[in-house]
Design a protein around this motif. Structure first.
Motif, mmCIF file in Angstrom:
data_model
loop_
_atom_site.group_PDB
_atom_site.id
_atom_site.type_symbol
_atom_site.label_atom_id
_atom_site.label_comp_id
_atom_site.label_asym_id
_atom_site.label_seq_id
_atom_site.Cartn_x
_atom_site.Cartn_y
_atom_site.Cartn_z
ATOM 1 N N TYR A 365 25.922 20.894 -17.441
ATOM 2 C CA TYR A 365 27.047 20.000 -17.749
ATOM 3 C C TYR A 365 27.861 20.581 -18.916
ATOM 4 O O TYR A 365 27.300 21.063 -19.902
ATOM 5 N N GLY A 366 29.188 20.524 -18.770
ATOM 6 C CA GLY A 366 30.048 21.020 -19.851
ATOM 7 C C GLY A 366 30.571 22.428 -19.615
ATOM 8 O O GLY A 366 31.454 22.898 -20.321
ATOM 9 N N THR A 367 29.999 23.137 -18.640
ATOM 10 C CA THR A 367 30.516 24.459 -18.248
ATOM 11 C C THR A 367 30.715 24.422 -16.731
ATOM 12 O O THR A 367 30.114 23.609 -16.052
ATOM 13 N N HIS A 368 31.535 25.330 -16.230
ATOM 14 C CA HIS A 368 31.728 25.371 -14.775
ATOM 15 C C HIS A 368 30.407 25.697 -14.070
ATOM 16 O O HIS A 368 29.513 26.307 -14.663
ATOM 17 N N PRO A 369 30.273 25.305 -12.803
ATOM 18 C CA PRO A 369 29.046 25.639 -12.055
ATOM 19 C C PRO A 369 28.996 27.131 -11.708
ATOM 20 O O PRO A 369 30.004 27.834 -11.802
ATOM 21 N N TYR A 370 27.827 27.570 -11.290
ATOM 22 C CA TYR A 370 27.616 28.971 -10.884
ATOM 23 C C TYR A 370 27.015 29.011 -9.476
ATOM 24 O O TYR A 370 26.338 28.068 -9.051
ATOM 25 N N VAL A 371 27.259 30.133 -8.793
ATOM 26 C CA VAL A 371 26.713 30.324 -7.445
ATOM 27 C C VAL A 371 26.063 31.697 -7.370
ATOM 28 O O VAL A 371 26.685 32.712 -7.716
ATOM 29 N N LEU A 372 24.800 31.726 -6.951
ATOM 30 C CA LEU A 372 24.109 32.992 -6.690
ATOM 31 C C LEU A 372 24.120 33.247 -5.190
ATOM 32 O O LEU A 372 23.736 32.379 -4.403
ATOM 33 N N LEU A 373 24.598 34.425 -4.793
ATOM 34 C CA LEU A 373 24.583 34.858 -3.396
ATOM 35 C C LEU A 373 23.841 36.194 -3.307
ATOM 36 O O LEU A 373 23.642 36.873 -4.313
ATOM 37 N N ASN A 374 23.466 36.566 -2.098
ATOM 38 C CA ASN A 374 23.065 37.942 -1.787
ATOM 39 C C ASN A 374 23.842 38.299 -0.527
ATOM 40 O O ASN A 374 23.293 38.351 0.577
ATOM 41 N N HIS A 375 25.158 38.488 -0.713
ATOM 42 C CA HIS A 375 26.082 38.531 0.423
ATOM 43 C C HIS A 375 25.849 39.747 1.324
ATOM 44 O O HIS A 375 25.743 40.875 0.866
ATOM 45 N N LYS A 376 25.760 39.466 2.631
ATOM 46 C CA LYS A 376 25.795 40.501 3.662
ATOM 47 C C LYS A 376 27.082 40.237 4.455
ATOM 48 O O LYS A 376 27.533 39.095 4.535
ATOM 49 N N ASP A 377 27.644 41.250 5.057
ATOM 50 C CA ASP A 377 28.941 41.077 5.720
ATOM 51 C C ASP A 377 28.770 40.461 7.112
ATOM 52 O O ASP A 377 29.097 41.082 8.132
ATOM 53 N N ASN A 378 28.250 39.223 7.169
ATOM 54 C CA ASN A 378 28.042 38.594 8.483
ATOM 55 C C ASN A 378 28.400 37.104 8.446
ATOM 56 O O ASN A 378 28.733 36.550 7.393
ATOM 57 N N LEU A 379 28.306 36.467 9.609
ATOM 58 C CA LEU A 379 28.687 35.055 9.770
ATOM 59 C C LEU A 379 27.830 34.151 8.889
ATOM 60 O O LEU A 379 28.336 33.238 8.232
ATOM 61 N N ASN A 380 26.532 34.422 8.857
ATOM 62 C CA ASN A 380 25.620 33.591 8.084
ATOM 63 C C ASN A 380 25.998 33.575 6.604
ATOM 64 O O ASN A 380 25.994 32.526 5.952
ATOM 65 N N SER A 381 26.345 34.756 6.064
ATOM 66 C CA SER A 381 26.717 34.845 4.644
ATOM 67 C C SER A 381 28.026 34.120 4.366
ATOM 68 O O SER A 381 28.200 33.540 3.292
ATOM 69 N N MET A 382 28.940 34.139 5.331
ATOM 70 C CA MET A 382 30.193 33.401 5.140
ATOM 71 C C MET A 382 29.924 31.894 5.080
ATOM 72 O O MET A 382 30.491 31.179 4.241
ATOM 73 N N PHE A 383 29.038 31.399 5.931
ATOM 74 C CA PHE A 383 28.672 29.977 5.895
ATOM 75 C C PHE A 383 27.917 29.638 4.602
ATOM 76 O O PHE A 383 28.086 28.553 4.055
ATOM 77 N N THR A 384 27.111 30.590 4.118
ATOM 78 C CA THR A 384 26.404 30.375 2.847
ATOM 79 C C THR A 384 27.405 30.233 1.703
ATOM 80 O O THR A 384 27.245 29.371 0.827
ATOM 81 N N LEU A 385 28.457 31.056 1.708
ATOM 82 C CA LEU A 385 29.498 30.959 0.679
ATOM 83 C C LEU A 385 30.157 29.576 0.719
ATOM 84 O O LEU A 385 30.309 28.915 -0.321
ATOM 85 N N ALA A 386 30.526 29.113 1.926
ATOM 86 C CA ALA A 386 31.152 27.785 2.067
ATOM 87 C C ALA A 386 30.191 26.694 1.599
ATOM 88 O O ALA A 386 30.589 25.749 0.898
ATOM 89 N N HIS A 387 28.926 26.814 1.975
ATOM 90 C CA HIS A 387 27.888 25.830 1.650
ATOM 91 C C HIS A 387 27.697 25.728 0.129
ATOM 92 O O HIS A 387 27.770 24.624 -0.444
ATOM 93 N N GLU A 388 27.466 26.872 -0.518
ATOM 94 C CA GLU A 388 27.182 26.854 -1.965
ATOM 95 C C GLU A 388 28.412 26.443 -2.787
ATOM 96 O O GLU A 388 28.281 25.781 -3.814
ATOM 97 N N MET A 389 29.614 26.806 -2.320
ATOM 98 C CA MET A 389 30.819 26.357 -3.031
ATOM 99 C C MET A 389 31.017 24.846 -2.846
ATOM 100 O O MET A 389 31.607 24.188 -3.703
ATOM 101 N N GLY A 390 30.492 24.293 -1.756
ATOM 102 C CA GLY A 390 30.501 22.838 -1.582
ATOM 103 C C GLY A 390 29.684 22.159 -2.667
ATOM 104 O O GLY A 390 30.128 21.196 -3.297
#
Length: 596
Positions: A365-390
């Motif tokens: 609380y008091g700072t912006h949130p953070y997101v940890l990814l281990n991005h691979k260039d595929n569909l699953n990773s794109m959905f993970t990005l959308a999910h975690e940014m949600g």
């Protein structure tokens, strides 16, 4: 095989900016000393909480202590997650954990002391303007008061806590350490030991013999341990019934739902409504059989790929653009926050040596949130990005709109925002897909999410409900009884058109969630609520978006069910589940049409 880059080789713009939390180690150390001092001072309020002024000061001090402890803990652990082998941050994370335990011990007197006051006194506190910032906290305490025992009884229950964890601990040891699975052959004909991790990979194989062998090997192994595991699960159910009885709840189910103040109808509506739509699941099974060109569909065919793998190469920059386009219906403000997250050090993008696996959204609380990814260039990773940014933007909104105490949303709500993002992204991809193969790939991806998150988790939830009710009525949960109940549910859900292999009757023995009782229904309700939100946003536009943003801003300032209701999703009725099922039907119609 190329080696993973070292942390230092990852470009700065693709790493999260933890300096926004603590600019350097010295500032962390300074805050640690400050927090230690606060821990020493909280005891000053012990025995004085019948006075509203002292209670207010105590709550303020508790919030300040909790916020500092959280900041220290989050930073130390996120630094460790950059490289799990880093001894400096291993030590820092351990130091933060010990501080957190110390803080919890120091504040543990507050709730019991308030609950020892009379109901009349608590009601006075709730209506006292001086305590208006803590009204919801006090209302929650008043609601829980009938289920809190005397100080002596609570002390005994606290000591029973370690014994109560025994069924879950024993199952975990048996399941993860002691149980050995046989050697089977992989797709290259090599001998490989079956493990939990490899099991799903084998079930996703295109080679049917491999799927069948893995399936039979898995459940024959569990069958050899069925008496022990049945005794362990039965002990867990007995423990739940003991706590429900002692704490004066009508049933173990109602005790479990009480922590989030969820009406029993939410649980029973889910099961009853999914029963109505089982013909749709069975239709999907028929389509699966057709697409896989099988004479008989077996249980080991349910995770196999339905269509040829459609190679979707999606670099991170493209993933960001596509996610942004998919979430455009959420409006300009949401889009600008999303862009801020992309541009300003919220996200740790790529894998590096020693980095924690998986993905999450976290922060303080008091700072912006953070997101940890281990991005691979595929569909699953794109959905993970959308999910975690949600998750991240949910936290961003609630932190900015709520005071610290009311900002944290419940687990019941936690997956709604992330899954709404996924639903909107999928809608966008399906609408913009021109290639029939790509569209079939996307449809099967989404239909299987429905199958595993809504239908399968509801079946698990129904199994838990049945076994607890039987035990509450004094019936014994023998291995055969558990297997018969579980097999019967599989036949009920999947229908007679497919072969419900006898081996599946042992699946109950390998589900760890059954030791965190009455939890799995939240996957299905969260998915249904998210699907309902996405439908309203796409059909109504701005009015639905405004309600949804209101939901994101609510944090934990009210009961979960009320927060959703205000935003237009009433989980106490079957409507959101029906809406989700209508979308499942629509996706199924589209896939049937493409399959010809």
């Amino acid at each position: 095989m190329s080696q993973l880059p070292a942390r230092s080789e990852i470009p700065v713009e693709e790493r999260w900016r933890l300096e926004d939390l603590f600019p350097d180690q010295k500032s962390w150390n300074d805050e640690y000393e400050l927090t230690n001092g606060l821990i020493g001072r909280i005891a000053e309020y012990q025995g004085k909480l019948e006075d509203p002024e002292m209670l207010k000061k105590c709550f303020q001090q508790e919030d300040e202590l909790s916020l500092h402890t959280e900041r220290l803990y989050v930073y130390a652990n996120m630094k460790l997650h950059e490289n799990m082998a880093d001894a400096v941050y291993q030590a820092l994370a351990d130091k933060a954990k010990k501080l957190s335990v110390k803080a919890n011990e120091a504040t543990s007197f507050i709730t019991p002391e308030i609950l020892s006051l009379s109901e009349e006194k608590l009601k006075q506190f709730i209506s006292d303007l001086k305590l208006s910032d803590y009204k919801f906290t006090l209302q929650e305490m008043l609601r829980e008061k009938p289920h809190v025992l005397s100080k002596g009884e609570e002390a005994i229950l606290a000591q029973v806590g370690n014994i109560a964890q025994a069924p879950g601990t024993i199952f975990s040891m048996l399941n993860n350490a002691d149980m050995k699975f046989p050697i089977i052959h992989n797709e290259n004909g090599e001998e490989v030991e079956l493990t939990h991790g490899r099991y799903i990979q084998f079930l996703e194989s295109r080679n049917r013999d491999i799927r069948k062998n893995a399936f039979e090997a898995m459940y024959s192994t569990y069958s050899k341990q069925k008496n022990t595991i049945a005794a362990t699960l039965s002990s867990n159910v007995t423990k739940n019934i003991f706590y429900a009885h002692v704490r004066k709840y009508p049933s173990a189910l109602e005790m479990s739902l009480s922590s989030d103040n969820i009406p029993k109808e939410v649980y029973t509506n889910l099961i009853d409504t999914i029963h109505e739509y089982l013909p749709l699941l069975q239709r999907y099974m028929q389509l699966r059989k057709k697409l896989m060109k099988l004479d008989e569909l077996h249980m080991y065919d349910l995770f196999a790929p339905l269509v040829d793998e459609f190679k979707m190469d999606i670099p991170y920059e493209q993933a960001k653009k596509t996610v942004k386009a998919g979430l455009k219906p959420l409006g300009d403000e949401y889009e600008s926050i999303l862009q801020e997250g992309f541009d300003n050090g919220w996200i740790d993008v790529y894998e590096n040596q020693g980095k924690r696996s998986g993905a999450y959204s976290w922060g303080a609380y008091g700072t912006h949130p953070y997101v940890l990814l281990n991005h691979k260039d595929n569909l699953n990773s794109m959905f993970t990005l959308a999910h975690e940014m949600g998750h991240a933007i949910h936290s961003y909104y609630s932190d900015n709109a709520q005071k610290y105490r009311d900002a944290q949303y419940t687990i019941f709500l936690a997956e709604v925002a992330s899954t709404t993002n996924e639903a909107l992204l999928m809608d966008y991809l399906l609408k913009h897909s021109k290639d029939p193969k790509e569209k079939m790939y996307l449809l099967t991806y989404y239909l299987d999410q429905f199958r595993t998150t809504v239908f399968r988790q509801t079946m698990f939830a129904e199994f838990e409900k049945i076994i607890h009710e039987k035990a509450e009525q004094g019936e014994a949960l023998t291995p055969q009884e558990l297997s018969d109940i579980y097999y019967g549910l599989n036949v009920k859900y999947h229908g007679h058109e497919m072969v419900v292999d006898k081996d599946i009757e042992m699946e109950w023995a390998r589900i760890p969630h059954f030791y965190t009782s009455f939890y799995v229904y939240k996957y299905a309700t969260g998915f249904s609520a998210a699907t309902s939100f996405a439908k309203q946003i796409l059909e109504e536009g701005k009015p639905a978006v405004d309600r949804y943003i209101g939901f994101l801003k609510s944090g934990g300032s009210d009961y979960s069910i009320n927060i959703l209701k205000k935003a237009g999703v009433d989980m106490s009725t079957p409507q959101p589940i029906r809406q989700a099922m209508e979308i499942f039907k629509n996706l199924l119609d589209q896939l049937e049409e493409l399959a010809g």
